[in-house]
Write an enzyme that holds these catalytic residues in place. Structure first.
Site, PDB file in Angstrom:
ATOM      1  N   ASP A   1      14.576  27.022  42.562  1.00  0.00           N
ATOM      2  CA  ASP A   1      14.839  26.003  41.868  1.00  0.00           C
ATOM      3  C   ASP A   1      14.923  25.663  40.352  1.00  0.00           C
ATOM      4  O   ASP A   1      13.674  25.361  39.894  1.00  0.00           O
ATOM      5  CB  ASP A   1      12.892  26.572  41.421  1.00  0.00           C
ATOM      6  CG  ASP A   1      12.804  27.868  40.947  1.00  0.00           C
ATOM      7  OD1 ASP A   1      13.562  27.831  40.611  1.00  0.00           O
ATOM      8  OD2 ASP A   1      12.031  28.392  40.683  1.00  0.00           O
TER       9      ASP A   1
ATOM     10  N   GLY B   1      13.476  31.336  44.049  1.00  0.00           N
ATOM     11  CA  GLY B   1      13.604  30.683  44.959  1.00  0.00           C
ATOM     12  C   GLY B   1      14.958  29.718  44.169  1.00  0.00           C
ATOM     13  O   GLY B   1      14.654  29.864  43.128  1.00  0.00           O
TER      14      GLY B   1
ATOM     15  N   HIS C   1      22.121  33.393  41.160  1.00  0.00           N
ATOM     16  CA  HIS C   1      21.296  33.669  40.453  1.00  0.00           C
ATOM     17  C   HIS C   1      20.112  32.945  40.595  1.00  0.00           C
ATOM     18  O   HIS C   1      19.096  33.102  40.089  1.00  0.00           O
ATOM     19  CB  HIS C   1      22.000  34.020  38.517  1.00  0.00           C
ATOM     20  CG  HIS C   1      23.162  34.847  38.807  1.00  0.00           C
ATOM     21  ND1 HIS C   1      23.137  35.859  37.477  1.00  0.00           N
ATOM     22  CD2 HIS C   1      23.206  35.806  39.603  1.00  0.00           C
ATOM     23  CE1 HIS C   1      23.362  36.878  37.766  1.00  0.00           C
ATOM     24  NE2 HIS C   1      24.597  37.185  38.681  1.00  0.00           N
TER      25      HIS C   1
END
Ligand code: HEM
Ligand SMILES: *[C@@H]1O[C@H](CO)[C@@H](O)[C@H](O)[C@H]1NC(C)=O
Ligand SMILES: *[C@@H]1O[C@H](CO)[C@@H](O)[C@H](O)[C@H]1NC(C)=O
Length: 348
Positions: free
Chosen positions: A79, A77, A71
């Site tokens: 991050d 991306g 998720h």
């Protein structure tokens, strides 16, 4: 008057430029295995010991970590955007998206982050910690069969929007073609969709995530299993049910699926290819799992992975690495967060 306004504007512009310059931009393709070997000695062991300790207390936390990786990485991306709490500046972060129902293990990551900050302050990103922790969870839950090295060096992002998570993540009511299109948008193949869906051999789901399944016909869900779900779901308000029938309470399985009692396990959440057996036998909870049988290529892969567990262990590891390499949108800025649930400073 006019002049001082212009001066003020110029000053603001300069300040903004300075602030932005201090924030490194996150570039793809620079991830490295052993990235922290010199920057933070022993880091990977610190993560591992914390994950081992947490999973000894509750193996389900490992399932939560693996889902968190998915998720996080599928939205902007990898991050750490999924880790951010609501704040005054950002009242609706990814966490609040309905599709993120049931996400967990945030506390564990925050504990790991605190331990790591003590050891090497300001060096290790939360997004990297999440991937390391999920890697260790996959290894522990599979008895070492799913193993891989983690290329690291990610930065933590500033942006986290519930509507973005809702739009990008797949829905458990979707049919095969929608799932295939969803994964294709992130450059994942039909085969990789099938491989990654195998993660549903572990963990749990809320009854609200498979409402439609409870009334699907017998050729889509084994009636005895449907009865089991129909028995469990009214107990409490939107309770969770084990994704894998072998993790269910012995008594419940004995009552609804007596032929399955020999499969019930004392240790739950074992990560293996049993998802594919369950899927072929139509005893999976989510419509998105069953629907893979309706697509010719996907169905072929379901059979392939049901037949060869070793192949799945290897391919699942490889696909998790690919997931973990999804980059932030081009031009995104990043930082090393001090705490995983908040960005270090306001952006204005
Ligand atoms: C193919 C599309 C997918 C859909 C539609 C989907 C949907 C879901 C849903 C609805 C839940 C239950 C959430 C809840 O009700 O609490 C769930 C749980 C889970 N999913 Fe997926 N998922 C997908 C793919 C994946 C992938 C790619 C992974 C990881 C590689 C994954 C790992 C998990 C795990 C481990 C759980 C259990 C989490 C826990 O027990 O805390 N899923 N998924
Ligand atoms: C998918 O691949 C294309 C072509 O290589 C690339 O431009 C794009 O950024 C990739 N998308 C993602 C989400 O990685
Ligand atoms: C299963 O997959 C493994 C790993 O790729 C391979 O070495 C093995 O030959 C396969 N087994 C069968 C029976 O096909």
């Amino acid at each position: 008057m006019k002049l001082s306004a212009a001066v003020l504007l110029a000053l603001v512009a300069v300040q903004a430029a300075v602030l932005l310059a201090a924030v490194p931009s996150a570039q793809a393709g620079e991830l490295q295995v052993g990235y922290y070997n010199k920057k933070c000695k022993g880091l990977e062991n610190v993560v591992k010991w914390n994950v081992i300790k947490a999973l000894k207390a509750n193996r389900r936390t490992g399932a939560a970590l693996i889902r968190l990786l998915f998720h996080d990485c599928f939205v902007r991306g990898c991050d750490g955007s999924v880790l951010l709490d609501a704040s005054y500046d950002n009242p609706h972060p990814e966490k609040e998206a309905p599709v993120n129902i049931g996400l967990a293990a945030f506390d564990l990551l925050e504990e790991i982050k605190a331990a790591v900050e003590k050891r090497c302050p300001g060096v290790v990103s939360c997004s990297d910690l999440l991937i390391y922790a999920a890697r260790d969870a996959a290894s522990i839950l599979s008895n070492g069969h799913v193993h891989f090295d983690v290329p690291a060096g990610r930065l933590d992002g500033f942006v986290s929007k519930a509507e973005e998570a809702q739009a990008e993540l797949p829905d458990s009511a979707h049919d095969a073609q929608k799932l295939i299109d969803n994964f294709a948008r992130k450059n994942f193949t039909v085969e990789e969709l099938v491989i990654l869906s195998g993660a549903h051999s572990i963990g749990q789901g809320h009854c609200s995530s498979f409402t439609g399944r409870l009334s699907e016909p017998a050729n889509q869900i084994t009636p005895a299993y449907r009865n089991l779900l129909n028995y469990k779901c009214p107990q409490g308000s939107n309770p969770t049910v084990d994704n894998n029938v072998r993790d269910e309470d012995y008594d419940v399985v004995a009552r609804f699926m007596p032929g399955f009692v020999s499969r019930v396990r004392k240790i739950p959440d074992f990560l293996d290819n049993s998802y594919y057996h369950n899927n072929l036998a139509k005893i999976v909870t989510f419509h998105s799992d069953w629907t893979l049988l309706t697509h010719k290529e996907a169905f072929g892969h379901v059979k392939e992975y049901a037949e060869n567990g070793t192949l799945w262990d290897e391919d699942f590891a490889e696909s998790l690495v690919k997931l973990s390499e999804l980059p932030m949108p081009a031009g995104s800025k990043g930082e090393i967060r001090k705490k995983c649930s908040v960005i270090n400073h306001r952006l204005y």
